[in-house]
Design an enzyme around this catalytic site. Structure first.
Site, PDB file in Angstrom:
ATOM      1  N   ASN A  23       0.826  -1.537   0.389  1.00 52.61           N
ATOM      2  CA  ASN A  23       0.286  -0.135  -0.456  1.00 52.61           C
ATOM      3  C   ASN A  23       0.843   1.026  -0.573  1.00 52.61           C
ATOM      4  O   ASN A  23       0.076   2.147  -0.293  1.00 52.61           O
ATOM      5  CB  ASN A  23      -1.133   0.218   1.066  1.00 52.61           C
ATOM      6  CG  ASN A  23      -2.209  -0.784   0.921  1.00 52.61           C
ATOM      7  OD1 ASN A  23      -2.113  -1.405  -0.377  1.00 52.61           O
ATOM      8  ND2 ASN A  23      -3.218  -1.176   2.092  1.00 52.61           N
ATOM      9  N   CYS A 124     -11.113  -5.005  -4.542  1.00 54.55           N
ATOM     10  CA  CYS A 124     -12.013  -6.208  -3.191  1.00 54.55           C
ATOM     11  C   CYS A 124     -13.271  -5.296  -3.333  1.00 54.55           C
ATOM     12  O   CYS A 124     -13.552  -4.694  -3.634  1.00 54.55           O
ATOM     13  CB  CYS A 124     -11.130  -5.466  -2.381  1.00 54.55           C
ATOM     14  SG  CYS A 124      -9.996  -6.168  -1.508  1.00 54.55           S
ATOM     15  N   ARG A 129     -17.296   1.400  -1.458  1.00 54.62           N
ATOM     16  CA  ARG A 129     -15.930   2.333  -1.884  1.00 54.62           C
ATOM     17  C   ARG A 129     -16.434   3.541  -2.687  1.00 54.62           C
ATOM     18  O   ARG A 129     -15.739   2.784  -3.673  1.00 54.62           O
ATOM     19  CB  ARG A 129     -14.659   1.137  -1.715  1.00 54.62           C
ATOM     20  CG  ARG A 129     -14.671   0.100  -0.728  1.00 54.62           C
ATOM     21  CD  ARG A 129     -13.307  -0.862  -0.915  1.00 54.62           C
ATOM     22  NE  ARG A 129     -12.303  -0.701  -0.503  1.00 54.62           N
ATOM     23  CZ  ARG A 129     -11.107  -0.445  -0.629  1.00 54.62           C
ATOM     24  NH1 ARG A 129     -11.243  -2.000  -1.146  1.00 54.62           N
ATOM     25  NH2 ARG A 129     -10.059  -0.447  -0.306  1.00 54.62           N
ATOM     26  N   ILE A 131     -15.540   6.468  -4.350  1.00 62.05           N
ATOM     27  CA  ILE A 131     -14.670   7.774  -5.113  1.00 62.05           C
ATOM     28  C   ILE A 131     -14.718   8.840  -5.338  1.00 62.05           C
ATOM     29  O   ILE A 131     -14.005  10.343  -5.556  1.00 62.05           O
ATOM     30  CB  ILE A 131     -13.651   7.165  -6.308  1.00 62.05           C
ATOM     31  CG1 ILE A 131     -14.843   8.167  -7.277  1.00 62.05           C
ATOM     32  CG2 ILE A 131     -12.666   6.243  -6.450  1.00 62.05           C
ATOM     33  CD1 ILE A 131     -13.856   7.564  -8.798  1.00 62.05           C
ATOM     34  N   ARG A 405      -2.203 -11.151  -4.442  1.00 65.44           N
ATOM     35  CA  ARG A 405      -2.488  -9.450  -4.266  1.00 65.44           C
ATOM     36  C   ARG A 405      -1.291  -9.150  -3.797  1.00 65.44           C
ATOM     37  O   ARG A 405      -0.817  -7.865  -3.876  1.00 65.44           O
ATOM     38  CB  ARG A 405      -3.472  -9.284  -4.563  1.00 65.44           C
ATOM     39  CG  ARG A 405      -4.594  -9.652  -5.814  1.00 65.44           C
ATOM     40  CD  ARG A 405      -5.903  -8.483  -6.161  1.00 65.44           C
ATOM     41  NE  ARG A 405      -5.695  -7.507  -5.052  1.00 65.44           N
ATOM     42  CZ  ARG A 405      -6.320  -7.039  -4.393  1.00 65.44           C
ATOM     43  NH1 ARG A 405      -7.767  -7.401  -3.920  1.00 65.44           N
ATOM     44  NH2 ARG A 405      -6.025  -5.288  -4.234  1.00 65.44           N
TER      45      ARG A 405
HETATM   46  C1  UD1 Z   1      -6.970   1.973   1.706  1.00 63.41           C
HETATM   47  C2  UD1 Z   1      -5.649   0.822   1.382  1.00 63.41           C
HETATM   48  C3  UD1 Z   1      -7.192   0.178   1.613  1.00 63.41           C
HETATM   49  C4  UD1 Z   1      -6.771  -0.106   3.420  1.00 63.41           C
HETATM   50  C5  UD1 Z   1      -7.602   1.061   3.214  1.00 63.41           C
HETATM   51  C6  UD1 Z   1      -8.234   1.628   4.865  1.00 63.41           C
HETATM   52  C7  UD1 Z   1      -4.694   1.091  -0.828  1.00 63.41           C
HETATM   53  C8  UD1 Z   1      -3.916   0.975  -1.639  1.00 63.41           C
HETATM   54  N1  UD1 Z   1      -5.649   0.004   0.271  1.00 63.41           N
HETATM   55  O1  UD1 Z   1      -7.861   2.073   0.935  1.00 63.41           O
HETATM   56  O2  UD1 Z   1      -5.971  -1.940   2.129  1.00 63.41           O
HETATM   57  O3  UD1 Z   1      -8.287  -1.331   4.025  1.00 63.41           O
HETATM   58  O4  UD1 Z   1      -6.892   2.439   2.679  1.00 63.41           O
HETATM   59  O5  UD1 Z   1      -7.353   1.361   5.454  1.00 63.41           O
HETATM   60  O6  UD1 Z   1      -3.718   2.049   0.465  1.00 63.41           O
HETATM   61  N2  UD1 Z   1     -14.589   6.226   0.786  1.00 63.41           N
HETATM   62  C9  UD1 Z   1     -15.017   7.166   0.680  1.00 63.41           C
HETATM   63  N3  UD1 Z   1     -15.488   8.456  -0.746  1.00 63.41           N
HETATM   64  C10 UD1 Z   1     -14.164   8.254  -0.668  1.00 63.41           C
HETATM   65  C11 UD1 Z   1     -12.947   7.186  -0.554  1.00 63.41           C
HETATM   66  C12 UD1 Z   1     -13.526   6.312   0.531  1.00 63.41           C
HETATM   67  O7  UD1 Z   1     -16.779   7.231   1.604  1.00 63.41           O
HETATM   68  O8  UD1 Z   1     -14.287   9.010  -2.342  1.00 63.41           O
HETATM   69  C13 UD1 Z   1     -14.775   5.958   2.109  1.00 63.41           C
HETATM   70  C14 UD1 Z   1     -14.650   3.886   1.869  1.00 63.41           C
HETATM   71  O9  UD1 Z   1     -15.206   3.730   1.523  1.00 63.41           O
HETATM   72  C15 UD1 Z   1     -14.540   3.511   2.884  1.00 63.41           C
HETATM   73  C16 UD1 Z   1     -13.528   4.760   3.595  1.00 63.41           C
HETATM   74  O10 UD1 Z   1     -14.599   5.837   3.174  1.00 63.41           O
HETATM   75  O11 UD1 Z   1     -15.640   3.660   4.335  1.00 63.41           O
HETATM   76  C17 UD1 Z   1     -12.296   4.262   4.059  1.00 63.41           C
HETATM   77  O12 UD1 Z   1     -11.464   4.316   2.587  1.00 63.41           O
HETATM   78  P1  UD1 Z   1      -9.891   4.698   2.295  1.00 63.41           P
HETATM   79  O13 UD1 Z   1      -9.006   4.895   2.966  1.00 63.41           O
HETATM   80  O14 UD1 Z   1     -10.538   5.235   0.933  1.00 63.41           O
HETATM   81  O15 UD1 Z   1      -9.608   3.481   1.813  1.00 63.41           O
HETATM   82  P2  UD1 Z   1      -8.737   3.221   0.110  1.00 63.41           P
HETATM   83  O16 UD1 Z   1      -7.595   4.478   0.203  1.00 63.41           O
HETATM   84  O17 UD1 Z   1      -9.400   2.502  -0.830  1.00 63.41           O
END
Ligand code: UD1
Length: 426
Positions: A23, A124, A129, A131, A405
Protein backbone atom coordinates in the site's frame (compact mmCIF):
# COMPACT_ATOMS: atom_id res chain seq x y z
CA UNK A 1 -5.69 -22.68 -10.77
CA UNK A 2 -3.73 -23.41 -7.63
CA UNK A 3 -4.68 -24.08 -4.03
CA UNK A 4 -2.94 -24.09 -0.67
CA UNK A 5 -3.03 -27.23 1.42
CA UNK A 6 -2.19 -26.76 5.09
CA UNK A 7 -1.88 -29.48 7.72
CA UNK A 8 -2.49 -27.72 10.99
CA UNK A 9 -0.83 -28.24 14.36
CA UNK A 10 2.77 -27.11 13.88
CA UNK A 11 4.35 -24.53 16.19
CA UNK A 12 6.09 -21.77 14.24
CA UNK A 13 9.49 -20.52 15.24
CA UNK A 14 12.30 -18.60 13.55
CA UNK A 15 12.54 -15.47 11.44
CA UNK A 16 10.25 -14.16 8.73
CA UNK A 17 11.36 -11.44 6.32
CA UNK A 18 8.91 -8.53 6.08
CA UNK A 19 8.66 -7.19 2.54
CA UNK A 20 8.11 -3.62 1.40
CA UNK A 21 4.53 -2.42 1.83
CA UNK A 22 2.16 -2.91 -1.10
CA UNK A 23 0.00 0.00 0.00
CA UNK A 24 3.02 2.29 0.11
CA UNK A 25 4.50 0.99 -3.16
CA UNK A 26 1.37 1.55 -5.27
CA UNK A 27 1.06 5.33 -4.73
CA UNK A 28 4.86 5.67 -4.93
CA UNK A 29 4.79 4.06 -8.38
CA UNK A 30 2.07 6.54 -9.44
CA UNK A 31 4.29 9.43 -8.32
CA UNK A 32 6.50 8.61 -11.34
CA UNK A 33 3.75 10.13 -13.53
CA UNK A 34 4.54 13.56 -12.05
CA UNK A 35 7.98 13.95 -13.60
CA UNK A 36 9.80 13.44 -16.88
CA UNK A 37 12.84 12.23 -14.93
CA UNK A 38 13.25 8.67 -13.60
CA UNK A 39 12.02 7.59 -10.16
CA UNK A 40 13.76 4.56 -8.63
CA UNK A 41 11.98 2.60 -5.91
CA UNK A 42 13.83 0.02 -3.82
CA UNK A 43 12.48 -2.67 -1.45
CA UNK A 44 9.47 -3.22 -3.70
CA UNK A 45 7.38 -6.28 -2.77
CA UNK A 46 6.99 -8.98 -5.45
CA UNK A 47 3.23 -9.08 -5.78
CA UNK A 48 0.50 -9.38 -8.36
CA UNK A 49 -0.83 -5.88 -7.54
CA UNK A 50 2.57 -4.37 -8.32
CA UNK A 51 2.56 -6.09 -11.73
CA UNK A 52 -1.02 -4.91 -12.39
CA UNK A 53 -0.12 -1.29 -11.71
CA UNK A 54 3.14 -1.65 -13.66
CA UNK A 55 1.06 -2.74 -16.68
CA UNK A 56 -1.24 0.27 -16.34
CA UNK A 57 1.65 2.73 -15.99
CA UNK A 58 3.38 1.13 -18.95
CA UNK A 59 0.20 1.48 -20.99
CA UNK A 60 0.22 5.19 -20.19
CA UNK A 61 3.81 5.53 -21.42
CA UNK A 62 5.96 5.01 -18.32
CA UNK A 63 9.10 2.97 -19.05
CA UNK A 64 9.81 0.28 -16.42
CA UNK A 65 13.02 -1.44 -15.50
CA UNK A 66 13.07 -4.04 -12.73
CA UNK A 67 16.40 -4.98 -11.14
CA UNK A 68 17.55 -7.44 -8.53
CA UNK A 69 15.24 -10.30 -9.45
CA UNK A 70 15.32 -13.53 -11.37
CA UNK A 71 13.76 -12.00 -14.48
CA UNK A 72 10.09 -11.63 -15.23
CA UNK A 73 7.81 -8.78 -14.46
CA UNK A 74 7.37 -8.96 -10.71
CA UNK A 75 10.64 -10.44 -9.64
CA UNK A 76 12.75 -7.34 -9.10
CA UNK A 77 12.90 -5.45 -5.83
CA UNK A 78 14.26 -2.29 -7.45
CA UNK A 79 12.17 -0.60 -10.10
CA UNK A 80 13.04 2.46 -12.14
CA UNK A 81 9.99 4.19 -13.61
CA UNK A 82 10.69 6.58 -16.44
CA UNK A 83 7.81 8.93 -17.13
CA UNK A 84 9.64 11.02 -19.78
CA UNK A 85 6.59 10.81 -22.03
CA UNK A 86 3.00 10.24 -21.01
CA UNK A 87 1.61 8.86 -24.25
CA UNK A 88 -1.92 8.10 -23.07
CA UNK A 89 -3.88 9.94 -20.38
CA UNK A 90 -6.62 7.28 -20.29
CA UNK A 91 -6.65 4.39 -17.78
CA UNK A 92 -8.99 1.90 -19.46
CA UNK A 93 -11.61 -0.31 -17.81
CA UNK A 94 -9.82 -3.59 -18.54
CA UNK A 95 -6.80 -2.51 -16.53
CA UNK A 96 -8.48 -0.50 -13.75
CA UNK A 97 -11.08 -3.16 -12.91
CA UNK A 98 -8.33 -5.49 -11.67
CA UNK A 99 -7.28 -3.12 -8.91
CA UNK A 100 -9.01 -0.23 -7.23
CA UNK A 101 -5.76 1.57 -6.44
CA UNK A 102 -5.53 2.40 -10.18
CA UNK A 103 -7.58 5.50 -9.34
CA UNK A 104 -4.29 6.91 -7.96
CA UNK A 105 -3.18 7.80 -11.50
CA UNK A 106 -5.94 10.41 -11.77
CA UNK A 107 -4.33 13.14 -9.63
CA UNK A 108 -0.77 12.95 -10.99
CA UNK A 109 -1.83 12.74 -14.65
CA UNK A 110 -4.25 15.69 -14.51
CA UNK A 111 -1.61 17.69 -12.64
CA UNK A 112 1.09 17.07 -15.24
CA UNK A 113 -0.90 16.74 -18.47
CA UNK A 114 -3.95 18.94 -17.79
CA UNK A 115 -6.31 16.01 -18.33
CA UNK A 116 -6.80 12.44 -17.16
CA UNK A 117 -9.52 9.86 -17.74
CA UNK A 118 -9.85 6.83 -15.49
CA UNK A 119 -12.42 4.04 -15.56
CA UNK A 120 -14.45 3.91 -12.35
CA UNK A 121 -12.58 1.33 -10.24
CA UNK A 122 -13.40 -2.20 -9.16
CA UNK A 123 -11.10 -4.04 -6.71
CA UNK A 124 -11.79 -5.86 -3.45
CA UNK A 125 -15.42 -6.68 -2.79
CA UNK A 126 -15.38 -5.11 0.67
CA UNK A 127 -18.17 -2.58 0.44
CA UNK A 128 -19.24 0.16 -1.91
CA UNK A 129 -15.92 2.01 -1.78
CA UNK A 130 -16.88 5.20 -3.64
CA UNK A 131 -14.36 7.74 -4.97
CA UNK A 132 -16.35 10.91 -4.23
CA UNK A 133 -13.68 12.20 -1.81
CA UNK A 134 -10.96 11.86 -4.47
CA UNK A 135 -13.06 13.85 -6.94
CA UNK A 136 -14.11 16.60 -4.51
CA UNK A 137 -10.50 17.04 -3.39
CA UNK A 138 -9.26 17.39 -6.97
CA UNK A 139 -12.06 19.90 -7.68
CA UNK A 140 -11.01 21.91 -4.63
CA UNK A 141 -7.54 22.35 -6.12
CA UNK A 142 -8.78 23.43 -9.55
CA UNK A 143 -9.75 20.35 -11.59
CA UNK A 144 -13.05 20.07 -13.45
CA UNK A 145 -14.61 16.63 -13.06
CA UNK A 146 -17.04 14.92 -15.45
CA UNK A 147 -18.49 11.42 -15.14
CA UNK A 148 -19.64 9.65 -18.30
CA UNK A 149 -19.91 6.08 -19.60
CA UNK A 150 -18.26 4.55 -16.54
CA UNK A 151 -15.28 6.89 -16.73
CA UNK A 152 -14.20 9.89 -14.70
CA UNK A 153 -12.51 12.69 -16.62
CA UNK A 154 -10.53 15.36 -14.78
CA UNK A 155 -9.35 18.45 -16.66
CA UNK A 156 -7.24 21.47 -15.77
CA UNK A 157 -5.99 22.87 -19.11
CA UNK A 158 -4.19 25.77 -17.43
CA UNK A 159 -2.85 23.61 -14.61
CA UNK A 160 -4.13 23.03 -11.07
CA UNK A 161 -4.34 26.04 -8.79
CA UNK A 162 -4.15 24.54 -5.31
CA UNK A 163 -6.77 25.23 -2.65
CA UNK A 164 -8.16 24.03 0.65
CA UNK A 165 -9.36 20.43 0.92
CA UNK A 166 -11.43 19.47 3.99
CA UNK A 167 -12.06 15.76 4.27
CA UNK A 168 -15.21 14.86 6.25
CA UNK A 169 -13.38 11.66 7.19
CA UNK A 170 -9.92 10.41 6.43
CA UNK A 171 -9.46 8.55 3.15
CA UNK A 172 -6.05 7.07 2.43
CA UNK A 173 -6.43 6.98 -1.35
CA UNK A 174 -8.05 10.43 -1.65
CA UNK A 175 -5.29 11.95 0.49
CA UNK A 176 -2.64 10.32 -1.72
CA UNK A 177 -4.32 11.46 -4.95
CA UNK A 178 -4.56 15.09 -3.89
CA UNK A 179 -1.09 15.08 -2.33
CA UNK A 180 0.45 14.05 -5.65
CA UNK A 181 -1.68 16.44 -7.70
CA UNK A 182 -1.12 19.43 -5.42
CA UNK A 183 2.66 18.95 -5.62
CA UNK A 184 2.53 20.39 -9.17
CA UNK A 185 -0.21 23.03 -8.61
CA UNK A 186 0.58 26.71 -9.12
CA UNK A 187 -0.41 27.73 -5.58
CA UNK A 188 -0.62 26.41 -2.05
CA UNK A 189 -2.84 23.51 -0.91
CA UNK A 190 -3.96 22.80 2.61
CA UNK A 191 -5.43 19.37 3.37
CA UNK A 192 -7.47 19.31 6.56
CA UNK A 193 -8.22 15.96 8.19
CA UNK A 194 -6.04 13.92 5.83
CA UNK A 195 -5.37 10.24 6.38
CA UNK A 196 -2.36 9.90 8.71
CA UNK A 197 -1.30 6.38 7.74
CA UNK A 198 2.48 5.69 7.51
CA UNK A 199 1.98 5.13 3.76
CA UNK A 200 1.01 8.82 3.44
CA UNK A 201 4.26 9.83 5.14
CA UNK A 202 6.23 7.52 2.84
CA UNK A 203 4.64 9.17 -0.21
CA UNK A 204 5.25 12.69 1.09
CA UNK A 205 8.88 11.80 1.82
CA UNK A 206 9.39 10.51 -1.72
CA UNK A 207 7.63 13.53 -3.27
CA UNK A 208 9.86 15.84 -1.23
CA UNK A 209 12.92 13.93 -2.45
CA UNK A 210 11.58 14.65 -5.98
CA UNK A 211 11.50 18.38 -5.18
CA UNK A 212 7.98 18.83 -3.77
CA UNK A 213 7.34 21.13 -0.82
CA UNK A 214 5.13 19.18 1.56
CA UNK A 215 4.99 19.55 5.32
CA UNK A 216 2.74 18.06 7.98
CA UNK A 217 2.24 14.54 6.52
CA UNK A 218 1.18 12.26 9.37
CA UNK A 219 -0.48 15.15 11.24
CA UNK A 220 -3.97 16.70 11.12
CA UNK A 221 -3.09 19.25 8.44
CA UNK A 222 -0.83 18.93 5.41
CA UNK A 223 0.58 22.00 3.63
CA UNK A 224 1.77 21.72 0.05
CA UNK A 225 3.45 24.56 -1.78
CA UNK A 226 3.13 23.67 -5.46
CA UNK A 227 6.26 23.64 -7.64
CA UNK A 228 6.44 23.81 -11.46
CA UNK A 229 8.49 20.65 -11.89
CA UNK A 230 9.63 17.56 -10.00
CA UNK A 231 12.86 15.73 -10.65
CA UNK A 232 14.50 12.32 -10.33
CA UNK A 233 14.86 10.56 -6.99
CA UNK A 234 15.50 7.20 -5.36
CA UNK A 235 13.25 6.07 -2.51
CA UNK A 236 13.05 2.95 -0.33
CA UNK A 237 9.54 1.55 0.21
CA UNK A 238 8.68 1.23 3.90
CA UNK A 239 8.12 -2.25 5.44
CA UNK A 240 4.63 -3.73 5.26
CA UNK A 241 2.94 -3.31 8.64
CA UNK A 242 -0.03 -5.44 7.56
CA UNK A 243 2.13 -8.38 6.47
CA UNK A 244 4.09 -8.04 9.73
CA UNK A 245 0.85 -8.02 11.76
CA UNK A 246 -0.36 -11.10 9.90
CA UNK A 247 2.78 -13.11 10.72
CA UNK A 248 2.60 -11.90 14.31
CA UNK A 249 -0.85 -13.49 14.54
CA UNK A 250 0.59 -16.72 13.08
CA UNK A 251 3.17 -16.82 15.89
CA UNK A 252 0.55 -16.31 18.60
CA UNK A 253 -2.03 -18.71 17.18
CA UNK A 254 0.48 -21.56 16.86
CA UNK A 255 1.93 -21.02 20.33
CA UNK A 256 5.25 -20.09 18.75
CA UNK A 257 7.76 -17.28 18.47
CA UNK A 258 8.77 -15.31 15.38
CA UNK A 259 11.18 -12.49 14.68
CA UNK A 260 9.51 -10.21 12.12
CA UNK A 261 12.67 -9.10 10.36
CA UNK A 262 12.72 -5.42 9.28
CA UNK A 263 9.23 -4.71 10.67
CA UNK A 264 8.83 -1.11 11.82
CA UNK A 265 7.52 -0.87 15.41
CA UNK A 266 6.71 2.87 15.09
CA UNK A 267 4.00 1.97 12.54
CA UNK A 268 2.52 -0.85 14.60
CA UNK A 269 1.44 0.64 17.93
CA UNK A 270 -2.20 -0.47 17.76
CA UNK A 271 -1.24 -3.91 16.42
CA UNK A 272 1.30 -4.46 19.19
CA UNK A 273 -1.26 -3.37 21.80
CA UNK A 274 -3.80 -5.86 20.40
CA UNK A 275 -1.22 -8.69 20.41
CA UNK A 276 -0.37 -7.92 24.03
CA UNK A 277 -4.02 -7.84 25.03
CA UNK A 278 -4.26 -11.35 23.54
CA UNK A 279 -1.49 -12.41 25.94
CA UNK A 280 1.51 -12.28 23.60
CA UNK A 281 4.89 -10.78 24.48
CA UNK A 282 6.20 -8.31 21.93
CA UNK A 283 9.72 -6.93 22.02
CA UNK A 284 11.54 -4.58 19.72
CA UNK A 285 14.98 -5.72 18.63
CA UNK A 286 17.57 -4.19 16.37
CA UNK A 287 16.59 -6.44 13.46
CA UNK A 288 12.85 -6.26 13.86
CA UNK A 289 9.99 -7.18 16.19
CA UNK A 290 9.88 -10.42 18.20
CA UNK A 291 6.47 -11.88 18.97
CA UNK A 292 6.10 -14.72 21.46
CA UNK A 293 2.84 -16.47 22.22
CA UNK A 294 1.54 -16.41 25.79
CA UNK A 295 0.58 -19.60 27.68
CA UNK A 296 -2.97 -19.11 26.48
CA UNK A 297 -4.73 -16.75 24.09
CA UNK A 298 -6.76 -14.18 26.03
CA UNK A 299 -9.98 -12.79 24.56
CA UNK A 300 -9.75 -9.15 23.46
CA UNK A 301 -11.92 -6.40 22.02
CA UNK A 302 -10.97 -4.15 19.15
CA UNK A 303 -12.43 -1.53 16.85
CA UNK A 304 -10.93 -0.71 13.46
CA UNK A 305 -10.12 2.99 13.07
CA UNK A 306 -8.12 5.22 10.75
CA UNK A 307 -4.41 5.30 11.71
CA UNK A 308 -3.15 5.48 14.44
CA UNK A 309 -6.13 3.26 15.35
CA UNK A 310 -6.28 -0.49 14.67
CA UNK A 311 -6.00 -1.21 10.91
CA UNK A 312 -9.03 -2.57 9.08
CA UNK A 313 -6.56 -4.59 6.98
CA UNK A 314 -5.75 -6.69 10.08
CA UNK A 315 -9.30 -7.13 11.32
CA UNK A 316 -9.86 -10.50 9.63
CA UNK A 317 -6.52 -11.95 10.81
CA UNK A 318 -7.23 -10.95 14.42
CA UNK A 319 -10.63 -12.58 14.11
CA UNK A 320 -8.87 -15.87 13.36
CA UNK A 321 -6.85 -15.30 16.55
CA UNK A 322 -9.99 -14.53 18.57
CA UNK A 323 -11.64 -17.69 17.25
CA UNK A 324 -9.31 -19.84 19.40
CA UNK A 325 -9.05 -17.50 22.43
CA UNK A 326 -10.06 -18.54 25.94
CA UNK A 327 -13.37 -16.66 25.99
CA UNK A 328 -15.43 -14.20 23.94
CA UNK A 329 -13.99 -11.25 21.98
CA UNK A 330 -15.86 -8.42 20.27
CA UNK A 331 -14.45 -7.05 17.03
CA UNK A 332 -16.03 -3.98 15.42
CA UNK A 333 -15.36 -2.91 11.83
CA UNK A 334 -15.87 0.82 11.47
CA UNK A 335 -14.13 1.54 8.15
CA UNK A 336 -15.81 -0.75 5.60
CA UNK A 337 -19.40 -1.91 5.76
CA UNK A 338 -18.96 -5.34 4.21
CA UNK A 339 -15.75 -6.68 5.59
CA UNK A 340 -16.97 -9.85 7.24
CA UNK A 341 -16.91 -12.20 4.28
CA UNK A 342 -14.28 -14.33 6.01
CA UNK A 343 -16.74 -15.08 8.84
CA UNK A 344 -18.71 -17.80 7.07
CA UNK A 345 -15.50 -19.52 5.92
CA UNK A 346 -14.00 -19.36 9.45
CA UNK A 347 -17.23 -20.89 10.75
CA UNK A 348 -16.79 -23.76 8.25
CA UNK A 349 -13.56 -24.50 10.13
CA UNK A 350 -15.45 -24.61 13.42
CA UNK A 351 -15.26 -20.99 14.63
CA UNK A 352 -18.20 -19.61 16.63
CA UNK A 353 -18.87 -16.09 15.35
CA UNK A 354 -22.06 -14.01 15.39
CA UNK A 355 -22.21 -10.78 13.42
CA UNK A 356 -24.63 -8.06 14.49
CA UNK A 357 -24.39 -4.91 12.41
CA UNK A 358 -20.77 -3.82 12.33
CA UNK A 359 -19.71 -5.96 15.32
CA UNK A 360 -18.74 -9.61 15.52
CA UNK A 361 -18.85 -11.61 18.73
CA UNK A 362 -16.24 -14.32 18.52
CA UNK A 363 -16.54 -17.08 21.12
CA UNK A 364 -13.24 -18.91 21.30
CA UNK A 365 -13.41 -22.64 20.57
CA UNK A 366 -11.04 -25.37 21.80
CA UNK A 367 -10.13 -26.41 18.28
CA UNK A 368 -10.72 -25.64 14.61
CA UNK A 369 -11.09 -28.47 12.11
CA UNK A 370 -9.69 -28.41 8.58
CA UNK A 371 -12.02 -28.11 5.56
CA UNK A 372 -11.98 -26.80 2.00
CA UNK A 373 -12.50 -23.02 2.06
CA UNK A 374 -12.70 -20.21 -0.46
CA UNK A 375 -10.71 -16.97 -0.21
CA UNK A 376 -13.02 -14.00 -0.78
CA UNK A 377 -10.59 -11.11 -0.64
CA UNK A 378 -6.96 -10.36 0.07
CA UNK A 379 -6.92 -10.16 3.87
CA UNK A 380 -9.58 -12.87 4.21
CA UNK A 381 -7.23 -15.26 2.36
CA UNK A 382 -4.53 -14.77 4.97
CA UNK A 383 -7.10 -15.28 7.70
CA UNK A 384 -7.99 -18.70 6.31
CA UNK A 385 -4.31 -19.62 6.09
CA UNK A 386 -3.89 -18.61 9.76
CA UNK A 387 -6.87 -20.71 10.78
CA UNK A 388 -5.48 -23.59 8.71
CA UNK A 389 -2.20 -23.44 10.66
CA UNK A 390 -3.99 -24.50 13.84
CA UNK A 391 -6.91 -26.52 12.45
CA UNK A 392 -6.91 -30.26 12.96
CA UNK A 393 -6.40 -32.05 9.62
CA UNK A 394 -6.19 -30.52 6.14
CA UNK A 395 -7.39 -27.05 5.20
CA UNK A 396 -7.50 -26.38 1.48
CA UNK A 397 -7.73 -22.76 0.34
CA UNK A 398 -9.01 -22.02 -3.14
CA UNK A 399 -8.86 -18.79 -5.16
CA UNK A 400 -5.28 -17.92 -4.34
CA UNK A 401 -5.18 -14.94 -6.70
CA UNK A 402 -6.50 -12.83 -3.83
CA UNK A 403 -3.63 -13.91 -1.58
CA UNK A 404 -1.03 -13.32 -4.29
CA UNK A 405 -2.13 -9.70 -4.56
CA UNK A 406 -0.67 -8.93 -1.14
CA UNK A 407 1.48 -11.70 0.39
CA UNK A 408 4.81 -12.61 -1.11
CA UNK A 409 5.85 -16.34 -1.10
CA UNK A 410 3.49 -17.07 1.77
CA UNK A 411 3.91 -20.85 1.65
CA UNK A 412 7.71 -20.66 1.42
CA UNK A 413 7.98 -18.22 4.31
CA UNK A 414 5.65 -20.25 6.53
CA UNK A 415 7.35 -23.56 5.62
CA UNK A 416 10.70 -22.06 6.57
CA UNK A 417 9.45 -21.47 10.12
CA UNK A 418 7.91 -24.90 10.53
CA UNK A 419 4.46 -24.88 8.93
CA UNK A 420 3.23 -27.81 6.85
CA UNK A 421 1.88 -25.90 3.87
CA UNK A 422 2.13 -26.37 0.13
CA UNK A 423 0.80 -24.83 -3.04
CA UNK A 424 -0.53 -27.45 -5.44
CA UNK A 425 -2.33 -27.42 -8.78
CA UNK A 426 -6.09 -27.57 -8.39
C1 UD1 B 1 -6.61 1.99 1.52
C2 UD1 B 1 -5.85 0.69 1.46
C3 UD1 B 1 -6.71 -0.44 2.00
C4 UD1 B 1 -7.21 -0.11 3.41
C5 UD1 B 1 -7.86 1.25 3.43
C6 UD1 B 1 -8.26 1.71 4.82
C7 UD1 B 1 -4.41 0.98 -0.45
C8 UD1 B 1 -4.06 0.59 -1.84
N1 UD1 B 1 -5.49 0.42 0.07
O1 UD1 B 1 -7.75 1.84 0.68
O2 UD1 B 1 -5.91 -1.63 2.02
O3 UD1 B 1 -8.14 -1.09 3.79
O4 UD1 B 1 -6.99 2.25 2.87
O5 UD1 B 1 -7.14 1.73 5.64
O6 UD1 B 1 -3.69 1.71 0.19
N2 UD1 B 1 -14.47 6.46 1.05
C9 UD1 B 1 -15.50 7.26 0.58
N3 UD1 B 1 -15.26 8.03 -0.52
C10 UD1 B 1 -14.05 8.06 -1.14
C11 UD1 B 1 -13.00 7.27 -0.63
C12 UD1 B 1 -13.23 6.47 0.47
O7 UD1 B 1 -16.60 7.25 1.10
O8 UD1 B 1 -13.89 8.80 -2.12
C13 UD1 B 1 -14.69 5.61 2.25
C14 UD1 B 1 -14.48 4.13 1.99
O9 UD1 B 1 -15.64 3.53 1.46
C15 UD1 B 1 -14.14 3.65 3.37
C16 UD1 B 1 -13.34 4.81 3.98
O10 UD1 B 1 -13.67 5.94 3.18
O11 UD1 B 1 -15.32 3.47 4.12
C17 UD1 B 1 -11.85 4.65 3.99
O12 UD1 B 1 -11.42 4.27 2.71
P1 UD1 B 1 -10.01 4.71 2.14
O13 UD1 B 1 -9.14 5.15 3.25
O14 UD1 B 1 -10.20 5.65 1.01
O15 UD1 B 1 -9.47 3.35 1.56
P2 UD1 B 1 -8.61 3.11 0.26
O16 UD1 B 1 -7.68 4.26 0.03
O17 UD1 B 1 -9.47 2.67 -0.85
Amino acid sequence: MEKLVIKGGKTLSGEVPISGAKNAALPLMCASLLTDEPLTLTNLPRLADIATLADLLNHMGVGLMFKGGRGGKISGRTLTLDGATIADTVAPYDMVRKMRASILVLGPVVARMGEATVSLPGGCAIGTRPIDLHLKALEAIGATIELADGYVKATAPDGLTGGTVRFPFASVGATENVLMAAALASGETIIENPAREPEICDLAECLNAMGAKISGAGSETIHIQGVPKLHKATHKVQPDRIVAGSYAVAAVMTGGELLLRDAEPCHMGATIAALESAGATVSVEERGIRVKAGKRILPFNLVTQPYPGFATDLQAQFMALASIADGASVITESIFENRYMHVSELCRLGADITVTGSSATVRGVKKLTGAPVMATDLRASMTLALAGLVAEGDTTIHRLYHLDRGYERLEEILSDVGADIERVAD
